[in-house]
Design an enzyme around this catalytic site. Structure first.
Site: not given
Ligand code: DGL
Length: 299
Positions: A19-20, A82, A161, A193, A195
């Site tokens: 993931d990012s 992600c 976050e 997403c 989050h």
């Molecule tokens: N993990 C990213 C997503 O699911 C969210 C955070 C980011 O912008 O990197 O799209």
């Protein structure tokens, strides 16, 4: 085809997830609960987050680099947790690597179609995910009659976050983001997403109980389970599940945020000098890339 490394349909190698940043831990949480005997190697690209605002070219490059990192750890499947990377880079990863690479878009789209009663589906995600139209394409490919309403919700990531979940500001922003989707009469909303599952209760209250929320993490874990079974890649019965978490940077309050996503304590967290990995200290990145591509077992 059965994987040559699996014996009697069992494969002890770990599942690789990237993931990012920390958000992908919402997917890991679902994998851990559905597949408790599987080992997991997680890579969170905390040094380069966010992906949600970056160009396609950059996201594809990051996704390739992250995958090579996981492949060097001998994973048996790659899960792109992600949404942004799944939306933009999944096809490329599937072309390049011969092992199964799974994203979060198709499982989420499939689940939304199973749930909708009026054929009006909402999708929320980062700006890049929404701009890519990946969910729209996936939904339309499965059912061309469905009506889709999308909305980027970039402020949700920092709110989560920051731990501002049941917060007045979050309700206010959620109402503003979701109003057009509600006006369009959606009865199902894809949380596109990593989050957003943490905001489920806020979103449900804003939308009302009649709207079904789709958590792509849950759907992806089910999809991964199906692939592992089908290809004889399940972990041996009774395997001790060891998990390793790698990050490209150790951000402030990582432990606290990570545990909020995972809903359990985070064991073994290691920081990787990813810049050196990518820029090729020791071995060049492309040498690594070619090596993993050659040594990856057939699908
Ligand atoms: N993990 C990213 C997503 O699911 C969210 C955070 C980011 O912008 O990197 O799209």
């Amino acid at each position: 085809m059965q994987n040559p490394q699996s014996t009697n349909g069992m494969d002890p190698r770990p599942i690789g997830v990237f993931d990012s940043g920390v958000g992908g831990l919402t997917v890991v949480k679902q994998l851990m609960s559905l597949l408790p005997e599987e080992r997991i190697i997680y890579f969170g690209d905390t040094a380069r987050i966010p992906y949600g605002t970056k160009s396609e070219e950059t996201i594809v490059r990051f996704a390739l680099e992250n995958s090579v990192f996981l492949l060097e750890k001998q994973v048996k499947i790659i899960v792109v947790a992600c949404n942004t990377a799944s939306a933009i880079a999944l096809d490329r990863l599937q072309q390049v690597f011969s092992l199964p690479v799974v994203g979060v878009i198709a499982p989420g789209a499939q689940a939304a179609l199973e749930q909708t009663r009026n054929g009006r589906i909402g999708v929320i995600g980062t700006a890049s995910t929404i701009r890519s139209n990946a969910y729209v394409k996936a939904l339309k490919a499965l059912d061309a009659r469905v009506k889709i309403f999308t909305r980027p919700c970039p402020l949700f990531v920092p709110l989560v976050e920051e731990g501002w979940i049941e917060d007045e500001a979050t309700y206010l922003i959620a109402r503003r983001y979701l109003r057009p989707l509600m006006d369009n009469g959606i009865d199902t909303l894809i949380l596109g997403c990593t989050h957003y599952p943490l905001l489920k209760s806020v979103l449900q209250q804003v939308l009302g109980e009649s709207v079904v929320l789709i958590d792509s993490g849950i759907e992806t874990a089910r999809h991964v389970e199906g692939i592992l079974k089908e290809r004889g890649l399940r972990a041996p019965v009774g395997q001790k599940p060891e998990h390793y978490f790698y990050l490209s940077d150790l951000p402030y309050k990582f432990q606290e945020i990570g545990e909020r996503f995972l809903e359990r304590s985070l064991p073994h967290v290691e920081t990787v000098n990813f810049e050196a990995f990518v820029s090729g200290k020791g071995r060049s990145f492309w040498e690594r890339f070619e090596r993993v591509v050659e040594s990856t077992p057939v699908k």
